[in-house]
Write a protein that holds these residues in place. Structure first.
Motif, mmCIF file in Angstrom:
data_model
loop_
_atom_site.group_PDB
_atom_site.id
_atom_site.type_symbol
_atom_site.label_atom_id
_atom_site.label_comp_id
_atom_site.label_asym_id
_atom_site.label_seq_id
_atom_site.Cartn_x
_atom_site.Cartn_y
_atom_site.Cartn_z
ATOM 1 N N LEU A 122 -3.121 -2.431 -0.974
ATOM 2 C CA LEU A 122 -2.201 -2.239 -2.082
ATOM 3 C C LEU A 122 -1.749 -0.780 -2.044
ATOM 4 C CD1 LEU A 122 -1.925 -3.759 -5.325
ATOM 5 C CD2 LEU A 122 -2.592 -1.390 -5.594
ATOM 6 N N ARG A 123 -0.468 -0.549 -2.226
ATOM 7 C CA ARG A 123 0.082 0.803 -2.314
ATOM 8 C C ARG A 123 0.392 1.052 -3.785
ATOM 9 N NH1 ARG A 123 -1.576 0.660 2.411
ATOM 10 N NH2 ARG A 123 -0.210 0.493 4.208
ATOM 11 N N ILE A 124 0.071 2.242 -4.252
ATOM 12 C CA ILE A 124 0.316 2.579 -5.649
ATOM 13 C C ILE A 124 0.973 3.948 -5.738
ATOM 14 C CG2 ILE A 124 -2.074 3.414 -5.915
ATOM 15 C CD1 ILE A 124 -1.850 2.517 -8.901
ATOM 16 N N ARG A 125 1.991 4.012 -6.593
ATOM 17 C CA ARG A 125 2.665 5.285 -6.888
ATOM 18 C C ARG A 125 2.375 5.630 -8.336
ATOM 19 N NH1 ARG A 125 8.480 4.387 -3.893
ATOM 20 N NH2 ARG A 125 8.709 2.846 -5.536
ATOM 21 N N ILE A 126 1.516 6.616 -8.522
ATOM 22 C CA ILE A 126 1.202 7.121 -9.849
ATOM 23 C C ILE A 126 2.108 8.320 -10.071
ATOM 24 C CG2 ILE A 126 -0.585 8.164 -11.308
ATOM 25 C CD1 ILE A 126 -2.663 6.598 -9.631
ATOM 26 N N PRO A 127 2.820 8.383 -11.198
ATOM 27 C CA PRO A 127 3.744 9.492 -11.417
ATOM 28 C C PRO A 127 3.093 10.857 -11.157
ATOM 29 C CG PRO A 127 3.958 7.895 -13.180
ATOM 30 C CD PRO A 127 2.773 7.472 -12.344
ATOM 31 N N GLY A 128 3.784 11.673 -10.360
ATOM 32 C CA GLY A 128 3.310 13.017 -10.049
ATOM 33 C C GLY A 128 2.390 13.101 -8.849
ATOM 34 N N LEU A 129 2.037 11.970 -8.244
ATOM 35 C CA LEU A 129 1.150 11.970 -7.073
ATOM 36 C C LEU A 129 1.867 11.382 -5.879
ATOM 37 C CD1 LEU A 129 -2.223 10.642 -8.535
ATOM 38 C CD2 LEU A 129 -1.475 13.003 -8.276
ATOM 39 N N HIS A 130 1.339 11.671 -4.699
ATOM 40 C CA HIS A 130 1.882 11.045 -3.496
ATOM 41 C C HIS A 130 1.430 9.584 -3.437
ATOM 42 C CE1 HIS A 130 -2.138 12.366 -2.348
ATOM 43 N NE2 HIS A 130 -2.092 11.533 -1.332
ATOM 44 N N LEU A 131 2.008 8.840 -2.542
ATOM 45 C CA LEU A 131 1.681 7.429 -2.364
ATOM 46 C C LEU A 131 0.200 7.279 -2.003
ATOM 47 C CD1 LEU A 131 2.896 4.538 -2.140
ATOM 48 C CD2 LEU A 131 3.206 5.019 0.281
ATOM 49 N N LEU A 132 -0.489 6.389 -2.693
ATOM 50 C CA LEU A 132 -1.914 6.158 -2.458
ATOM 51 C C LEU A 132 -2.139 4.732 -1.971
ATOM 52 C CD1 LEU A 132 -3.173 7.812 -5.762
ATOM 53 C CD2 LEU A 132 -3.292 8.799 -3.472
ATOM 54 N N THR A 133 -3.193 4.558 -1.193
ATOM 55 C CA THR A 133 -3.565 3.244 -0.677
ATOM 56 C C THR A 133 -4.885 2.822 -1.300
ATOM 57 O OG1 THR A 133 -2.473 3.693 1.426
ATOM 58 C CG2 THR A 133 -4.079 1.922 1.414
ATOM 59 N N ALA A 134 -4.983 1.535 -1.610
ATOM 60 C CA ALA A 134 -6.203 0.998 -2.204
ATOM 61 C C ALA A 134 -6.436 -0.410 -1.679
ATOM 62 C CB ALA A 134 -6.082 0.983 -3.728
ATOM 63 N N ARG A 135 -7.627 -0.903 -1.940
ATOM 64 C CA ARG A 135 -7.892 -2.300 -1.620
ATOM 65 C C ARG A 135 -8.210 -3.032 -2.913
ATOM 66 N NH1 ARG A 135 -13.305 -4.516 -0.887
ATOM 67 N NH2 ARG A 135 -14.755 -2.843 -1.345
ATOM 68 N N VAL A 136 -7.754 -4.259 -2.990
ATOM 69 C CA VAL A 136 -8.005 -5.098 -4.162
ATOM 70 C C VAL A 136 -9.423 -5.637 -4.036
ATOM 71 C CG1 VAL A 136 -7.335 -7.200 -5.382
ATOM 72 C CG2 VAL A 136 -5.579 -5.714 -4.373
#
Length: 109
Positions: free
Chosen positions: A65-79
């Motif tokens: 899963l890719r997540i864009r949290i405002p103010g941060l760079h693109l982050l990767t996670a696993r569900v």
């Protein structure tokens, strides 16, 4: 196989000591899996090692899963889990403590 710390992604019955670093937040972010379009999602819970978002249709545990949290760079996670209109994920790389503290201060509820 990579190691993922176990924090926010465990079901709510996890040990209290592991939950100490978790904060309740309410903020909008964007998420996507694979080549699917970006979708707005509500980030409800955050820890340096992971997060919980409100329900995401058709979420798959086998895709990053890719997540864009405002103010941060693109982050990767696993569900890790999904149930009762919630999705728990672990970051591929834990948030830096200063980044986590900044988000907790600005978005905490």
């Amino acid at each position: 196989m990579s190691f993922f710390p176990r924090l926010v992604t465990d079901p709510p019955t996890q040990d209290q000591s592991e939950r100490a670093e978790r904060v309740s937040v309410t903020m909008l972010c964007e998420v996507r899996q694979g080549s699917r379009p970006w979708k707005a999602a509500r980030l409800d819970d955050l820890a340096p090692g992971g997060f919980r978002i409100a329900w995401l249709p058709e979420v798959r545990e086998d895709l990053p899963l890719r997540i864009r949290i405002p103010g941060l760079h693109l982050l990767t996670a696993r569900v890790c889990w999904s149930r009762d209109n919630m999705v728990g994920c672990e970051f591929a790389e834990p948030l830096h403590p200063a980044v986590f503290e900044h988000i907790a201060r600005t978005a905490g509820s």
